[in-house]
Scaffold this motif. Structure first.
Motif, PDB file in Angstrom:
ATOM      1  N   ILE A  11     178.517  58.874 -60.166  1.00 56.36           N
ATOM      2  CA  ILE A  11     178.755  59.527 -58.838  1.00 56.36           C
ATOM      3  C   ILE A  11     180.469  59.383 -59.003  1.00 56.36           C
ATOM      4  N   THR A  12     181.109  60.771 -58.099  1.00 59.61           N
ATOM      5  CA  THR A  12     182.138  60.782 -58.211  1.00 59.61           C
ATOM      6  C   THR A  12     182.562  60.955 -56.759  1.00 59.61           C
ATOM      7  N   ARG A  13     183.832  60.518 -56.129  1.00 59.12           N
ATOM      8  CA  ARG A  13     184.458  59.965 -54.793  1.00 59.12           C
ATOM      9  C   ARG A  13     185.361  60.403 -54.951  1.00 59.12           C
ATOM     10  N   ASN A  14     185.266  61.345 -53.824  1.00 56.45           N
ATOM     11  CA  ASN A  14     186.403  62.319 -53.333  1.00 56.45           C
ATOM     12  C   ASN A  14     187.294  63.006 -55.015  1.00 56.45           C
ATOM     13  N   PRO A  15     185.924  64.498 -54.434  1.00 54.23           N
ATOM     14  CA  PRO A  15     185.955  65.199 -56.327  1.00 54.23           C
ATOM     15  C   PRO A  15     187.666  66.002 -55.470  1.00 54.23           C
ATOM     16  N   VAL A  16     188.320  65.883 -56.695  1.00 51.22           N
ATOM     17  CA  VAL A  16     189.909  67.072 -56.587  1.00 51.22           C
ATOM     18  C   VAL A  16     188.933  68.632 -57.260  1.00 51.22           C
ATOM     19  N   ILE A  17     189.513  69.105 -56.256  1.00 49.21           N
ATOM     20  CA  ILE A  17     189.718  70.568 -56.757  1.00 49.21           C
ATOM     21  C   ILE A  17     190.891  71.240 -56.422  1.00 49.21           C
ATOM     22  N   SER A  18     191.292  71.993 -57.784  1.00 55.79           N
ATOM     23  CA  SER A  18     192.439  72.483 -58.479  1.00 55.79           C
ATOM     24  C   SER A  18     192.390  74.130 -58.492  1.00 55.79           C
ATOM     25  N   ILE A  19     192.387  74.753 -58.208  1.00 53.79           N
ATOM     26  CA  ILE A  19     192.941  76.333 -57.907  1.00 53.79           C
ATOM     27  C   ILE A  19     194.014  76.440 -58.804  1.00 53.79           C
ATOM     28  N   GLN A  20     194.081  77.921 -59.146  1.00 58.61           N
ATOM     29  CA  GLN A  20     194.583  78.236 -60.204  1.00 58.61           C
ATOM     30  C   GLN A  20     195.939  78.692 -59.402  1.00 58.61           C
ATOM     31  N   GLY A  21     197.546  78.886 -59.638  1.00 56.01           N
ATOM     32  CA  GLY A  21     198.622  78.896 -58.848  1.00 56.01           C
ATOM     33  C   GLY A  21     198.454  77.983 -57.307  1.00 56.01           C
ATOM     34  N   LYS A  22     197.861  77.128 -56.983  1.00 52.29           N
ATOM     35  CA  LYS A  22     197.970  76.671 -56.071  1.00 52.29           C
ATOM     36  C   LYS A  22     199.017  75.327 -56.321  1.00 52.29           C
ATOM     37  N   MET A  23     200.023  74.752 -55.773  1.00 53.29           N
ATOM     38  CA  MET A  23     200.663  73.868 -56.300  1.00 53.29           C
ATOM     39  C   MET A  23     200.009  72.586 -55.542  1.00 53.29           C
ATOM     40  N   GLU A  24     199.069  72.861 -54.930  1.00 56.64           N
ATOM     41  CA  GLU A  24     198.258  71.161 -54.035  1.00 56.64           C
ATOM     42  C   GLU A  24     196.840  71.050 -54.527  1.00 56.64           C
ATOM     43  N   ASN A  25     196.317  70.126 -54.243  1.00 55.05           N
ATOM     44  CA  ASN A  25     194.783  69.595 -54.726  1.00 55.05           C
ATOM     45  C   ASN A  25     194.381  69.399 -53.164  1.00 55.05           C
ATOM     46  N   ILE A  26     193.409  69.741 -53.539  1.00 50.49           N
ATOM     47  CA  ILE A  26     192.354  69.435 -52.300  1.00 50.49           C
ATOM     48  C   ILE A  26     191.302  68.437 -52.279  1.00 50.49           C
ATOM     49  N   TYR A  27     191.234  67.756 -51.610  1.00 48.61           N
ATOM     50  CA  TYR A  27     190.682  66.012 -52.119  1.00 48.61           C
ATOM     51  C   TYR A  27     189.372  66.143 -51.001  1.00 48.61           C
ATOM     52  N   LEU A  28     188.469  66.968 -51.652  1.00 51.24           N
ATOM     53  CA  LEU A  28     187.426  66.681 -50.392  1.00 51.24           C
ATOM     54  C   LEU A  28     186.636  65.447 -50.127  1.00 51.24           C
ATOM     55  N   ASP A  29     185.752  64.918 -48.822  1.00 50.69           N
ATOM     56  CA  ASP A  29     185.837  63.671 -48.435  1.00 50.69           C
ATOM     57  C   ASP A  29     183.694  63.763 -48.369  1.00 50.69           C
ATOM     58  N   THR A  30     183.578  63.852 -50.071  1.00 56.28           N
ATOM     59  CA  THR A  30     182.164  64.349 -50.265  1.00 56.28           C
ATOM     60  C   THR A  30     182.618  62.812 -51.439  1.00 56.28           C
ATOM     61  N   ASN A  31     180.800  62.653 -51.752  1.00 56.65           N
ATOM     62  CA  ASN A  31     180.871  61.716 -53.212  1.00 56.65           C
ATOM     63  C   ASN A  31     179.793  63.468 -54.542  1.00 56.65           C
ATOM     64  N   LEU A  32     180.172  63.603 -55.461  1.00 53.51           N
ATOM     65  CA  LEU A  32     179.519  64.592 -55.959  1.00 53.51           C
ATOM     66  C   LEU A  32     178.896  63.607 -57.253  1.00 53.51           C
ATOM     67  N   ILE A  33     177.831  64.130 -57.504  1.00 53.94           N
ATOM     68  CA  ILE A  33     176.529  63.279 -57.645  1.00 53.94           C
ATOM     69  C   ILE A  33     176.489  63.798 -59.171  1.00 53.94           C
ATOM     70  N   HIS A  34     176.394  63.612 -60.519  1.00 54.22           N
ATOM     71  CA  HIS A  34     176.054  64.374 -61.246  1.00 54.22           C
ATOM     72  C   HIS A  34     174.415  63.312 -62.187  1.00 54.22           C
ATOM     73  N   ILE A  35     173.846  63.847 -62.619  1.00 55.22           N
ATOM     74  CA  ILE A  35     171.857  63.703 -62.423  1.00 55.22           C
ATOM     75  C   ILE A  35     171.942  64.228 -64.151  1.00 55.22           C
ATOM     76  N   LYS A  36     171.708  63.799 -64.809  1.00 50.58           N
ATOM     77  CA  LYS A  36     171.478  63.728 -66.907  1.00 50.58           C
ATOM     78  C   LYS A  36     170.025  62.992 -66.554  1.00 50.58           C
ATOM     79  N   LYS A  37     169.425  64.321 -67.604  1.00 46.93           N
ATOM     80  CA  LYS A  37     168.362  63.344 -68.507  1.00 46.93           C
ATOM     81  C   LYS A  37     168.662  63.038 -69.337  1.00 46.93           C
ATOM     82  N   SER A  38     167.687  61.163 -69.745  1.00 47.43           N
ATOM     83  CA  SER A  38     168.380  60.939 -70.779  1.00 47.43           C
ATOM     84  C   SER A  38     167.275  60.975 -71.737  1.00 47.43           C
ATOM     85  N   THR A  39     168.381  60.819 -73.064  1.00 48.46           N
ATOM     86  CA  THR A  39     167.223  61.212 -73.793  1.00 48.46           C
ATOM     87  C   THR A  39     167.053  59.365 -74.420  1.00 48.46           C
TER      88      THR A  39
END
Length: 176
Positions: free
Chosen positions: A112-140
């Motif tokens: 889980i990544t809380r409040n993921p940050v989005i960086s846009i090339q050419g912009k000085m400020e980052n965008i902070y999202l008030d969401t959670n990002l869940i990255h799910i992978k199949k384990s071996t």
């Protein structure tokens, strides 16, 4: 909880289902970019007002629809999924994340990544999202499933296997 499941759009990686209380939902899978092998899925409330008990049943149904034999994940040979959880406020986002991640079982693992940050090339400020990002992978690595606990279908509290009633809400766990 019983659901009426409509798989007429399964060819497009979408399934619609309706609860016995008349609430209608749509579940769909999409590859983030053609050939990327990284997928996301969306869960959309189409109509109605679900109650708390229905939310837990619905998440269980989503898991079943995604993971069943010849289900959407197997048909598309998916081994990696990313999704975002949003809400009206941070507390709601965290509660939804906790409810959702309880259903992720081996061989799947998540981060889980809380409040993921989005960086846009050419912009000085980052965008902070008030969401959670869940990255799910199949384990071996296959883990042993712990059958010493079960979840209350009413409030989602984790309980010991031998509990007859949920200590949080009083729900009869023998009916689950």
């Amino acid at each position: 909880m019983n659901y009426t499941i409509d798989k007429s759009l399964e060819f497009a990686n979408a399934i619609t289902f309706k609860s016995e209380s008349g609430v209608e939902y749509r579940l769909y899978l999409a590859e983030t970019a053609p050939g990327s092998r990284l997928w996301t899925f969306g869960f959309q409330l189409i109509s109605g007002n679900p109650n708390q008990k229905e939310v837990f049943g619905t998440i269980g149904l989503i898991q079943k629809l995604l993971l069943e034999k010849n289900g959407l994940i197997e048909k598309n040979n998916i081994s990696e999924i990313v999704l975002t959880i949003d809400g009206k406020n941070r507390d709601e986002v965290d509660k939804k994340t906790k409810i959702f991640t309880r259903w992720i079982k081996s061989p799947w693992e998540f981060e889980i990544t809380r409040n993921p940050v989005i960086s846009i090339q050419g912009k000085m400020e980052n965008i902070y999202l008030d969401t959670n990002l869940i990255h799910i992978k199949k384990s071996t690595i296959v883990e042993q499933i712990n059958s010493e606990t079960k979840f209350c279908f009413n409030c989602g509290t984790e309980n010991k296997k031998d509990y007859k009633f949920c200590p949080n809400c009083g729900q009869n766990l023998q009916q689950a």
